[in-house]
Write a protein that holds these residues in place. Structure first.
Motif, PDB file in Angstrom:
ATOM      1  N   GLY A 115       2.406 -14.113 -28.302  1.00 29.15           N
ATOM      2  CA  GLY A 115       2.349 -14.064 -29.758  1.00 29.15           C
ATOM      3  C   GLY A 115       2.825 -12.749 -30.348  1.00 29.15           C
ATOM      4  N   ILE A 116       3.103 -12.799 -31.636  1.00 30.45           N
ATOM      5  CA  ILE A 116       3.447 -11.622 -32.430  1.00 30.45           C
ATOM      6  C   ILE A 116       2.331 -11.437 -33.457  1.00 30.45           C
ATOM      7  N   ILE A 117       1.716 -10.263 -33.448  1.00 34.89           N
ATOM      8  CA  ILE A 117       0.541 -10.002 -34.275  1.00 34.89           C
ATOM      9  C   ILE A 117       0.801  -8.804 -35.190  1.00 34.89           C
ATOM     10  N   LYS A 118       0.536  -8.981 -36.464  1.00 38.89           N
ATOM     11  CA  LYS A 118       0.613  -7.875 -37.415  1.00 38.89           C
ATOM     12  C   LYS A 118      -0.650  -7.026 -37.236  1.00 38.89           C
ATOM     13  N   ASN A 119      -0.468  -5.762 -36.836  1.00 39.25           N
ATOM     14  CA  ASN A 119      -1.621  -4.944 -36.462  1.00 39.25           C
ATOM     15  C   ASN A 119      -1.717  -3.617 -37.194  1.00 39.25           C
ATOM     16  N   GLU A 120      -0.948  -3.450 -38.263  1.00 38.77           N
ATOM     17  CA  GLU A 120      -0.966  -2.157 -38.947  1.00 38.77           C
ATOM     18  C   GLU A 120      -2.256  -1.938 -39.736  1.00 38.77           C
ATOM     19  N   SER A 121      -3.007  -3.008 -39.985  1.00 42.25           N
ATOM     20  CA  SER A 121      -4.295  -2.886 -40.662  1.00 42.25           C
ATOM     21  C   SER A 121      -5.240  -3.954 -40.112  1.00 42.25           C
ATOM     22  N   LYS A 122      -6.526  -3.768 -40.371  1.00 42.12           N
ATOM     23  CA  LYS A 122      -7.525  -4.724 -39.909  1.00 42.12           C
ATOM     24  C   LYS A 122      -7.970  -5.604 -41.075  1.00 42.12           C
ATOM     25  N   PRO A 123      -8.224  -6.900 -40.820  1.00 40.36           N
ATOM     26  CA  PRO A 123      -8.040  -7.573 -39.533  1.00 40.36           C
ATOM     27  C   PRO A 123      -6.578  -7.858 -39.246  1.00 40.36           C
ATOM     28  N   ALA A 124      -6.234  -7.875 -37.955  1.00 37.30           N
ATOM     29  CA  ALA A 124      -4.882  -8.218 -37.545  1.00 37.30           C
ATOM     30  C   ALA A 124      -4.597  -9.680 -37.891  1.00 37.30           C
ATOM     31  N   VAL A 125      -3.306 -10.013 -37.975  1.00 37.98           N
ATOM     32  CA  VAL A 125      -2.892 -11.363 -38.354  1.00 37.98           C
ATOM     33  C   VAL A 125      -1.878 -11.879 -37.337  1.00 37.98           C
ATOM     34  N   GLU A 126      -2.110 -13.069 -36.802  1.00 43.88           N
ATOM     35  CA  GLU A 126      -1.130 -13.708 -35.926  1.00 43.88           C
ATOM     36  C   GLU A 126       0.024 -14.223 -36.792  1.00 43.88           C
ATOM     37  N   LEU A 127       1.201 -13.652 -36.625  1.00 40.15           N
ATOM     38  CA  LEU A 127       2.355 -14.088 -37.403  1.00 40.15           C
ATOM     39  C   LEU A 127       3.039 -15.291 -36.765  1.00 40.15           C
ATOM     40  N   ALA A 128       3.084 -15.311 -35.450  1.00 36.67           N
ATOM     41  CA  ALA A 128       3.684 -16.425 -34.711  1.00 36.67           C
ATOM     42  C   ALA A 128       3.056 -16.434 -33.324  1.00 36.67           C
ATOM     43  N   VAL A 129       2.698 -17.615 -32.836  1.00 32.82           N
ATOM     44  CA  VAL A 129       1.984 -17.679 -31.560  1.00 32.82           C
ATOM     45  C   VAL A 129       2.195 -19.030 -30.901  1.00 32.82           C
ATOM     46  N   GLU A 130       2.191 -19.016 -29.566  1.00 34.50           N
ATOM     47  CA  GLU A 130       2.175 -20.241 -28.769  1.00 34.50           C
ATOM     48  C   GLU A 130       1.121 -20.079 -27.676  1.00 34.50           C
ATOM     49  N   LYS A 131       0.398 -21.176 -27.391  1.00 30.28           N
ATOM     50  CA  LYS A 131      -0.661 -21.152 -26.387  1.00 30.28           C
ATOM     51  C   LYS A 131      -0.494 -22.330 -25.434  1.00 30.28           C
TER      52      LYS A 131
ATOM     53  N   LEU B 285      -9.106 -14.360 -31.070  1.00 27.57           N
ATOM     54  CA  LEU B 285     -10.035 -13.259 -31.322  1.00 27.57           C
ATOM     55  C   LEU B 285      -9.728 -12.060 -30.433  1.00 27.57           C
ATOM     56  N   PHE B 286      -9.612 -12.281 -29.122  1.00 26.60           N
ATOM     57  CA  PHE B 286      -9.422 -11.165 -28.207  1.00 26.60           C
ATOM     58  C   PHE B 286      -8.011 -10.590 -28.306  1.00 26.60           C
ATOM     59  N   SER B 287      -7.020 -11.433 -28.587  1.00 29.88           N
ATOM     60  CA  SER B 287      -5.657 -10.919 -28.745  1.00 29.88           C
ATOM     61  C   SER B 287      -5.565 -10.008 -29.962  1.00 29.88           C
ATOM     62  N   LYS B 288      -6.164 -10.413 -31.071  1.00 27.92           N
ATOM     63  CA  LYS B 288      -6.167  -9.575 -32.262  1.00 27.92           C
ATOM     64  C   LYS B 288      -6.947  -8.286 -32.011  1.00 27.92           C
ATOM     65  N   THR B 289      -8.021  -8.368 -31.256  1.00 26.13           N
ATOM     66  CA  THR B 289      -8.817  -7.183 -30.924  1.00 26.13           C
ATOM     67  C   THR B 289      -7.976  -6.171 -30.156  1.00 26.13           C
ATOM     68  N   VAL B 290      -7.238  -6.652 -29.154  1.00 28.23           N
ATOM     69  CA  VAL B 290      -6.388  -5.766 -28.361  1.00 28.23           C
ATOM     70  C   VAL B 290      -5.255  -5.209 -29.221  1.00 28.23           C
ATOM     71  N   ALA B 291      -4.631  -6.065 -30.034  1.00 24.12           N
ATOM     72  CA  ALA B 291      -3.517  -5.616 -30.870  1.00 24.12           C
ATOM     73  C   ALA B 291      -3.951  -4.516 -31.841  1.00 24.12           C
ATOM     74  N   GLU B 292      -5.130  -4.659 -32.419  1.00 25.97           N
ATOM     75  CA  GLU B 292      -5.633  -3.660 -33.360  1.00 25.97           C
ATOM     76  C   GLU B 292      -5.838  -2.306 -32.702  1.00 25.97           C
ATOM     77  N   ARG B 293      -5.978  -2.307 -31.384  1.00 30.24           N
ATOM     78  CA  ARG B 293      -6.266  -1.075 -30.649  1.00 30.24           C
ATOM     79  C   ARG B 293      -5.091  -0.629 -29.775  1.00 30.24           C
ATOM     80  N   THR B 294      -3.903  -1.106 -30.143  1.00 27.82           N
ATOM     81  CA  THR B 294      -2.676  -0.675 -29.469  1.00 27.82           C
ATOM     82  C   THR B 294      -1.828   0.096 -30.475  1.00 27.82           C
ATOM     83  N   ARG B 295      -1.593   1.358 -30.199  1.00 28.55           N
ATOM     84  CA  ARG B 295      -0.886   2.233 -31.131  1.00 28.55           C
ATOM     85  C   ARG B 295       0.618   1.950 -31.130  1.00 28.55           C
ATOM     86  N   PRO B 296       1.305   2.259 -32.224  1.00 26.90           N
ATOM     87  CA  PRO B 296       2.770   2.087 -32.264  1.00 26.90           C
ATOM     88  C   PRO B 296       3.454   2.805 -31.107  1.00 26.90           C
TER      89      PRO B 296
END
Length: 222
Positions: free
Chosen positions: A7-23, A72-83
């Protein structure tokens, strides 16, 4: 070897947003039908809580609940991954591979623990570059950007194609500059949480979980 999420997650602010994802929930569907925990891959409860013994006899959970916890966990990790940062977070039989960009997005893959980390990160570089070529930062910069609002059909193709890591040979030849030493490794999701945070708190506050998923987590994991 298995890929479960890309997936691609918008993470510049919280909460993160899944922009596009496949599972890929096929493994969880099989578990739901036969209720078997005989192999690590057939124990998706470990995604919910790492302290559950693999031999524990647990009730089946609908595949959509696993999808919710992946989010939930993907957004959690994305929020804590720096540019500019690449990191892998191991959680029992799963690994979260993350690559964040300065444009305010993070590419994220969930795989089993046997999937080659370098291949996962080569794929992350590819999908992030392609996504940004189709969707410049201005297309998702607004705070009102909704989840899954940007079309990126290539994710479905890549999720299927790269179940076989050997398919990554072509992109690895192009991107030889990626070195495994550039990938920060964490042993648990909790290790990337901020001081005072816990998985229990994330579950309690999350808007990504249905009442059924939250109830199951409370009954089994707390």
């Amino acid at each position: 070897m298995k890929l479960f999420y890309i997936g691609i997650i918008k993470n510049e602010s919280k909460p993160a947003v899944e922009l596009a994802v496949e599972k890929d929930l096929s493994s969880y569907s099989r578990f739901t039908r036969n209720n078997s925990l005989s192999s690590p891959l057939q124990n998706p409860h470990l995604l919910l809580h790492p302290t559950i013994p693999s031999s524990t006899n647990l009730p089946p959970l609908p595949p959509y609940s696993y999808a919710e916890f992946m989010t939930l966990f993907s957004k959690t990790v994305a929020e804590r991954t720096r540019p500019g940062q690449r990191q892998d977070i191991e959680e029992q039989d799963y690994t979260f591979h993350a690559y964040a960009r300065s444009e305010g997005i993070c590419g994220l893959i969930i795989s089993d623990k046997d999937y080659p980390a370098l291949v996962a990160h080569q794929l992350l570089s590819k999908i992030v570059d392609e996504f940004l070529s189709q969707h410049p930062q201005a297309s998702f910069a607004a705070p009102s950007t909704q989840a899954n609002s940007l079309s990126f059909p290539a994710l479905k193709e890549y999720l299927a194609k790269y179940q076989d890591p050997g398919q990554a040979d072509s992109i690895m030849k192009i991107q030889r500059e990626l070195d495994e030493t550039k990938i920060v490794l964490h042993k648990t999701i909790e290790s990337v949480l901020e001081r005072g945070e816990s998985i229990n708190m994330l579950v309690e506050k999350s808007n990504d979980l249905s009442s059924q998923s939250r109830m199951f987590y409370t009954q089994v994991c707390v």
